[in-house]
Write a protein that holds these residues in place. Structure first.
Motif, short mmCIF file in Angstrom:
data_model
loop_
_atom_site.label_atom_id
_atom_site.label_comp_id
_atom_site.label_asym_id
_atom_site.label_seq_id
_atom_site.Cartn_x
_atom_site.Cartn_y
_atom_site.Cartn_z
N THR A 20 3.27 2.39 2.60
CA THR A 20 2.80 2.71 3.83
C THR A 20 2.49 1.36 4.55
OG1 THR A 20 0.42 2.87 3.13
CG2 THR A 20 1.53 4.70 3.44
N GLY A 21 2.57 0.27 3.86
CA GLY A 21 2.50 -1.08 4.38
C GLY A 21 2.73 -2.41 3.37
N THR B 105 5.19 6.51 -1.52
CA THR B 105 5.63 6.41 -0.47
C THR B 105 5.00 5.14 0.37
OG1 THR B 105 6.08 8.72 0.42
CG2 THR B 105 5.82 7.33 2.36
N ASP C 64 0.82 -1.23 0.09
CA ASP C 64 -0.23 0.05 0.02
C ASP C 64 0.98 1.09 0.17
OD1 ASP C 64 -2.50 -1.44 0.13
OD2 ASP C 64 -2.23 -1.89 2.22
N PHE C 65 0.43 2.34 -0.71
CA PHE C 65 1.38 3.42 -0.79
C PHE C 65 0.46 4.67 -0.67
CE2 PHE C 65 0.58 2.41 -5.11
CZ PHE C 65 0.29 3.62 -5.72
N THR C 66 0.94 5.80 -0.41
CA THR C 66 0.70 7.20 -0.72
C THR C 66 1.12 7.62 -1.89
OG1 THR C 66 1.85 8.12 1.05
CG2 THR C 66 -0.34 7.70 1.84
#
Length: 152
Positions: free
Chosen positions: A150-151, A148, A93-95
């Motif tokens: 995130t998980g 970025t 997961d990402f932003t």
């Protein structure tokens, strides 16, 4: 002139053969030169949409570059603010933060150095050895997102 006028639609071979083949291999855990399957929620439907992408790493940071311009996944990314990168069973997961045009030349040059043979036709004659001015000129036509994670 609107940037959407510069969208280059993929040809039949890319849509029907190349992209599905890369996505197939990537879904099975085989990255082809940094390939991933991008999953991002549709801005209208909210459903997950997927497409094969090339994940660029520059100075330890990861980026997604849109070689064909302002396409559906870039619009969805702006609305969602992130998504998932898939490689086999691995899901990250990402932003995502869109990179301003003035910061894109170095990233576009690095992207073209790595994938020009695959995507060079979408950059209107600009390549990895082109001038800084040429890279600045095409920057508005190619969205770039800083990723970025995130998980995992």
């Amino acid at each position: 002139m609107s940037a959407t006028l510069h969208v280059k639609k993929p040809g039949w071979i890319t849509r029907r053969l190349f992209n599905p083949a890369i996505a197939f291999l990537t879904r099975r855990g085989l990255s082809i030169w940094g390939s991933r399957v991008l999953a991002v929620r549709g801005r209208k439907s909210g459903e997950w949409r997927t497409t094969p992408v090339n994940l660029l790493t520059v100075d330890g940071r990861q980026y997604l570059v849109a070689p064909r311009g302002h396409v559906q996944w870039t619009h969805n990314m702006r609305a969602a603010g992130g998504g998932r990168l898939l490689l086999g069973k691995s899901v990250q997961d990402f932003t995502a933060e869109e990179v301003p045009d003035e910061q894109k030349p170095e990233l576009l040059r690095a992207y073209l150095k790595r994938w020009k043979a695959e995507v060079g036709a979408f950059f209107n004659g600009v390549g990895p050895d082109s001038s800084e001015d040429d890279l600045r000129r095409i920057a508005p036509d190619h969205p770039v997102f800083r990723v970025t994670v995130t998980g995992v």
